[in-house]
Design a protein around this motif. Structure first.
Motif, PDB file in Angstrom:
ATOM      1  N   ILE A  61      -5.811   5.793   1.587  1.00 37.98           N
ATOM      2  CA  ILE A  61      -6.087   4.662   0.696  1.00 37.98           C
ATOM      3  C   ILE A  61      -6.100   3.363   1.500  1.00 37.98           C
ATOM      4  CG2 ILE A  61      -5.151   3.243  -1.176  1.00 37.98           C
ATOM      5  CD1 ILE A  61      -4.135   5.843  -2.470  1.00 37.98           C
ATOM      6  N   VAL A  62      -5.103   3.178   2.357  1.00 40.24           N
ATOM      7  CA  VAL A  62      -5.014   1.950   3.143  1.00 40.24           C
ATOM      8  C   VAL A  62      -6.173   1.848   4.130  1.00 40.24           C
ATOM      9  CG1 VAL A  62      -3.676   0.751   4.915  1.00 40.24           C
ATOM     10  CG2 VAL A  62      -2.535   1.631   2.874  1.00 40.24           C
ATOM     11  N   ALA A  63      -6.422   2.923   4.883  1.00 42.42           N
ATOM     12  CA  ALA A  63      -7.476   2.870   5.906  1.00 42.42           C
ATOM     13  C   ALA A  63      -8.852   2.665   5.291  1.00 42.42           C
ATOM     14  CB  ALA A  63      -7.450   4.155   6.735  1.00 42.42           C
ATOM     15  N   GLU A  64      -9.166   3.449   4.264  1.00 40.62           N
ATOM     16  CA  GLU A  64     -10.490   3.323   3.652  1.00 40.62           C
ATOM     17  C   GLU A  64     -10.606   2.036   2.856  1.00 40.62           C
ATOM     18  OE1 GLU A  64     -13.227   5.694   0.427  1.00 40.62           O
ATOM     19  OE2 GLU A  64     -12.253   6.894   1.986  1.00 40.62           O
ATOM     20  N   GLY A  65      -9.505   1.626   2.221  1.00 42.00           N
ATOM     21  CA  GLY A  65      -9.535   0.370   1.480  1.00 42.00           C
ATOM     22  C   GLY A  65      -9.830  -0.808   2.390  1.00 42.00           C
ATOM     23  N   ILE A  66      -9.168  -0.861   3.533  1.00 44.21           N
ATOM     24  CA  ILE A  66      -9.419  -1.944   4.483  1.00 44.21           C
ATOM     25  C   ILE A  66     -10.851  -1.883   4.986  1.00 44.21           C
ATOM     26  CG2 ILE A  66      -8.849  -2.784   6.793  1.00 44.21           C
ATOM     27  CD1 ILE A  66      -5.908  -2.092   6.160  1.00 44.21           C
ATOM     28  N   ASP A  67     -11.322  -0.694   5.320  1.00 43.30           N
ATOM     29  CA  ASP A  67     -12.714  -0.540   5.768  1.00 43.30           C
ATOM     30  C   ASP A  67     -13.705  -0.990   4.695  1.00 43.30           C
ATOM     31  OD1 ASP A  67     -12.096   0.391   8.270  1.00 43.30           O
ATOM     32  OD2 ASP A  67     -12.462   2.498   7.827  1.00 43.30           O
ATOM     33  N   SER A  68     -13.323  -0.801   3.442  1.00 47.28           N
ATOM     34  CA  SER A  68     -14.206  -1.169   2.334  1.00 47.28           C
ATOM     35  C   SER A  68     -14.154  -2.655   2.012  1.00 47.28           C
ATOM     36  CB  SER A  68     -13.836  -0.355   1.087  1.00 47.28           C
ATOM     37  OG  SER A  68     -14.027   1.025   1.307  1.00 47.28           O
ATOM     38  N   GLY A  69     -13.165  -3.358   2.560  1.00 48.48           N
ATOM     39  CA  GLY A  69     -13.077  -4.801   2.354  1.00 48.48           C
ATOM     40  C   GLY A  69     -11.861  -5.268   1.580  1.00 48.48           C
ATOM     41  N   GLU A  87       8.107   1.927   1.877  1.00 45.85           N
ATOM     42  CA  GLU A  87       8.139   2.772   3.079  1.00 45.85           C
ATOM     43  C   GLU A  87       6.768   3.369   3.384  1.00 45.85           C
ATOM     44  OE1 GLU A  87      12.339   3.253   1.273  1.00 45.85           O
ATOM     45  OE2 GLU A  87      10.283   2.937   0.579  1.00 45.85           O
ATOM     46  N   LYS A  88       6.105   3.878   2.354  1.00 47.08           N
ATOM     47  CA  LYS A  88       4.799   4.514   2.563  1.00 47.08           C
ATOM     48  C   LYS A  88       3.745   3.505   2.985  1.00 47.08           C
ATOM     49  CE  LYS A  88       5.653   8.287  -0.727  1.00 47.08           C
ATOM     50  NZ  LYS A  88       5.321   8.832  -2.068  1.00 47.08           N
ATOM     51  N   VAL A  89       3.751   2.336   2.342  1.00 45.99           N
ATOM     52  CA  VAL A  89       2.796   1.300   2.714  1.00 45.99           C
ATOM     53  C   VAL A  89       3.064   0.831   4.145  1.00 45.99           C
ATOM     54  CG1 VAL A  89       2.068  -1.083   2.269  1.00 45.99           C
ATOM     55  CG2 VAL A  89       2.316   0.521   0.368  1.00 45.99           C
ATOM     56  N   GLY A  90       4.332   0.667   4.497  1.00 42.66           N
ATOM     57  CA  GLY A  90       4.683   0.244   5.844  1.00 42.66           C
ATOM     58  C   GLY A  90       4.168   1.199   6.906  1.00 42.66           C
ATOM     59  N   ARG A  91       4.333   2.497   6.657  1.00 39.98           N
ATOM     60  CA  ARG A  91       3.833   3.476   7.628  1.00 39.98           C
ATOM     61  C   ARG A  91       2.312   3.435   7.707  1.00 39.98           C
ATOM     62  NH1 ARG A  91       8.513   6.530   5.707  1.00 39.98           N
ATOM     63  NH2 ARG A  91       7.317   7.446   3.988  1.00 39.98           N
ATOM     64  N   ALA A  92       1.658   3.295   6.543  1.00 40.41           N
ATOM     65  CA  ALA A  92       0.190   3.292   6.520  1.00 40.41           C
ATOM     66  C   ALA A  92      -0.394   2.043   7.174  1.00 40.41           C
ATOM     67  CB  ALA A  92      -0.305   3.403   5.082  1.00 40.41           C
ATOM     68  N   LEU A  93       0.351   0.944   7.162  1.00 42.12           N
ATOM     69  CA  LEU A  93      -0.144  -0.313   7.721  1.00 42.12           C
ATOM     70  C   LEU A  93       0.122  -0.457   9.222  1.00 42.12           C
ATOM     71  CD1 LEU A  93       0.688  -3.057   5.050  1.00 42.12           C
ATOM     72  CD2 LEU A  93      -1.576  -2.353   5.843  1.00 42.12           C
ATOM     73  N   LYS A  94       0.751   0.520   9.823  1.00 43.89           N
ATOM     74  CA  LYS A  94       1.056   0.426  11.252  1.00 43.89           C
ATOM     75  C   LYS A  94      -0.241   0.219  12.034  1.00 43.89           C
ATOM     76  CE  LYS A  94       4.070   2.487  14.712  1.00 43.89           C
ATOM     77  NZ  LYS A  94       5.012   3.605  15.010  1.00 43.89           N
ATOM     78  N   GLY A  95      -0.310  -0.874  12.781  1.00 39.60           N
ATOM     79  CA  GLY A  95      -1.512  -1.210  13.521  1.00 39.60           C
ATOM     80  C   GLY A  95      -2.560  -1.935  12.698  1.00 39.60           C
ATOM     81  N   LYS A  96      -2.281  -2.131  11.402  1.00 39.19           N
ATOM     82  CA  LYS A  96      -3.261  -2.770  10.513  1.00 39.19           C
ATOM     83  C   LYS A  96      -2.666  -3.951   9.746  1.00 39.19           C
ATOM     84  CE  LYS A  96      -5.432   1.737   9.501  1.00 39.19           C
ATOM     85  NZ  LYS A  96      -4.384   2.593  10.096  1.00 39.19           N
ATOM     86  N   ARG A  97      -1.425  -4.305  10.035  1.00 35.22           N
ATOM     87  CA  ARG A  97      -0.715  -5.312   9.252  1.00 35.22           C
ATOM     88  C   ARG A  97      -1.471  -6.635   9.163  1.00 35.22           C
ATOM     89  NH1 ARG A  97       0.500  -8.642   6.538  1.00 35.22           N
ATOM     90  NH2 ARG A  97       2.507  -9.679   6.141  1.00 35.22           N
ATOM     91  N   ASP A  98      -2.136  -7.022  10.244  1.00 34.69           N
ATOM     92  CA  ASP A  98      -2.806  -8.314  10.263  1.00 34.69           C
ATOM     93  C   ASP A  98      -4.085  -8.348   9.443  1.00 34.69           C
ATOM     94  OD1 ASP A  98      -4.210  -6.617  11.950  1.00 34.69           O
ATOM     95  OD2 ASP A  98      -4.709  -8.189  13.399  1.00 34.69           O
ATOM     96  N   ARG A 117      11.494  -1.908   5.556  1.00 34.33           N
ATOM     97  CA  ARG A 117      10.741  -0.768   5.026  1.00 34.33           C
ATOM     98  C   ARG A 117       9.239  -0.923   5.277  1.00 34.33           C
ATOM     99  NH1 ARG A 117      14.863  -0.833   0.657  1.00 34.33           N
ATOM    100  NH2 ARG A 117      13.614  -2.416  -0.413  1.00 34.33           N
ATOM    101  N   LEU A 118       8.762  -2.147   5.221  1.00 35.16           N
ATOM    102  CA  LEU A 118       7.331  -2.392   5.425  1.00 35.16           C
ATOM    103  C   LEU A 118       6.968  -2.541   6.907  1.00 35.16           C
ATOM    104  CD1 LEU A 118       6.838  -4.748   2.384  1.00 35.16           C
ATOM    105  CD2 LEU A 118       5.539  -2.648   2.778  1.00 35.16           C
ATOM    106  N   GLN A 119       7.969  -2.487   7.759  1.00 31.97           N
ATOM    107  CA  GLN A 119       7.765  -2.525   9.214  1.00 31.97           C
ATOM    108  C   GLN A 119       6.972  -3.760   9.650  1.00 31.97           C
ATOM    109  OE1 GLN A 119       6.679   1.282  11.079  1.00 31.97           O
ATOM    110  NE2 GLN A 119       7.135   2.333   9.157  1.00 31.97           N
ATOM    111  N   THR A 120       7.407  -4.912   9.140  1.00 26.64           N
ATOM    112  CA  THR A 120       6.725  -6.163   9.463  1.00 26.64           C
ATOM    113  C   THR A 120       7.753  -7.259   9.695  1.00 26.64           C
ATOM    114  OG1 THR A 120       5.035  -7.727   8.707  1.00 26.64           O
ATOM    115  CG2 THR A 120       6.507  -6.842   7.028  1.00 26.64           C
TER     116      THR A 120
END
Length: 297
Positions: free
Chosen positions: A47-55, A70-81, A107-110
């Motif tokens: 969801i995070v990867a494709e959502g970001i790719d989609s805009g 926790e789940k969002v934090g892991r999914a955003l690793k390398g994509k936080r910005d 938890r969000l690793q930011t």
């Protein structure tokens, strides 16, 4: 490159998030439901990867959304910005609120949150004394201190009802964002559209719509606007409100995210005739739903 399965037929429109100035995708992700155990990490990652790719560049979560942070934090690793990231506080004291902010960061690793909301500031059971809640010795003091330290960048609040509490928060002059229940049915019950949005606009406070598809806390089991007949009109309604910058929608699956993206790309504001027709339908449905988000206030 788009994630596999993503369809690109046009950019997701963006709007300025009030005085914050961030150019937000008008479709955001409300990450409440993926906090449930049934939602696995690979699904959230997709969801995070494709959502970001989609805009999509806007994500909203909260400490009490199960394992969402926790789940969002892991999914955003390398994509936080790539996203504007919001979480919330739900506690009464300055110390508890500061602890909650620190836990959200962990938890969000930011190292920072773009905004922290009072989570449903209209709840008198959560904040029985609104003046204390908005004092520097209360949770408001924690938000101000966290902002001073760079842990958070903006302060906001969400609400389902009791608009007077939100307006009192606005009077502090420290609130940059507001998230409220906005849909063509609840307009005829809670009417935050006329009770809060004009003041938010006057103050330059960015507006985020939530529960655009209904999503009641209580009430009739069928109190949803996700049917094929209602889905696109419901989304067009919130995006047609001139004060609204973002509609945060609760995708549970990649397919639900794609459905929302497909709805936003060809978006055109409702015409006056369409708005009137939808408003009349909203009145009828509102009489069936009743106060699904608690007392009007």
């Amino acid at each position: 490159m788009l994630a596999e399965g993503a369809a690109k037929t046009g950019d997701i429109p963006k709007r300025r998030l009030g005085k914050v100035g961030f150019e937000a995708s008008i479709l955001g992700w409300g990450a409440q439901h993926i906090g449930q155990p049934a939602s696995d990490q690979p699904t959230v990652d997709r969801i995070v990867a494709e959502g970001i790719d989609s805009g999509i560049n806007f994500i909203d979560t909260a400490p009490n959304y199960g394992q969402s942070e926790e789940k969002v934090g892991r999914a955003l690793k390398g994509k936080r910005d790539k996203v504007f990231l919001i979480s919330k506080i739900e506690t009464r004291t300055r110390e508890e609120a500061m602890g909650q902010i620190r836990e959200s960061l962990r938890r969000l690793q930011t190292d920072h949150l773009d905004c922290v909301h009072y989570h449903n500031i209209g709840r008198s059971d959560r904040w029985p004394d609104i003046d204390a809640a908005l004092s520097e010795t209360g949770p408001f003091g924690a938000l101000l201190e966290a902002k001073k330290q760079g842990m958070i960048r903006h302060i906001g609040c969400s609400t389902h009802s009791f608009p007077g509490r939100t307006l009192k928060a606005f009077d502090t002059g420290q609130f940059d964002l507001f998230m409220g229940v906005l849909n063509f049915v609840d307009r005829h019950v809670y009417n935050l559209e006329s009770k809060i949005l004009p003041e938010a606009k006057r103050r330059g406070i960015g507006v985020i719509a939530m529960k655009a598809l209904g999503g009641p806390v209580r009430g009739p089991a069928g109190a949803r606007l996700s049917s094929p007949a209602d889905y696109v009109p419901a989304m067009r309604y919130v995006w047609s409100l001139p004060e609204v910058a973002v509609a945060a929608v609760g995708f549970r699956t990649v397919e639900e995210m794609r459905q929302a993206v497909a709805a936003v790309r060809p978006f055109k504001p409702l015409s006056p005739a369409e708005f009137k027709e939808l408003s009349e339908r909203g009145k009828v449905v509102a009489a069936q739903w009743g106060q699904t988000k608690g007392r009007v206030g």
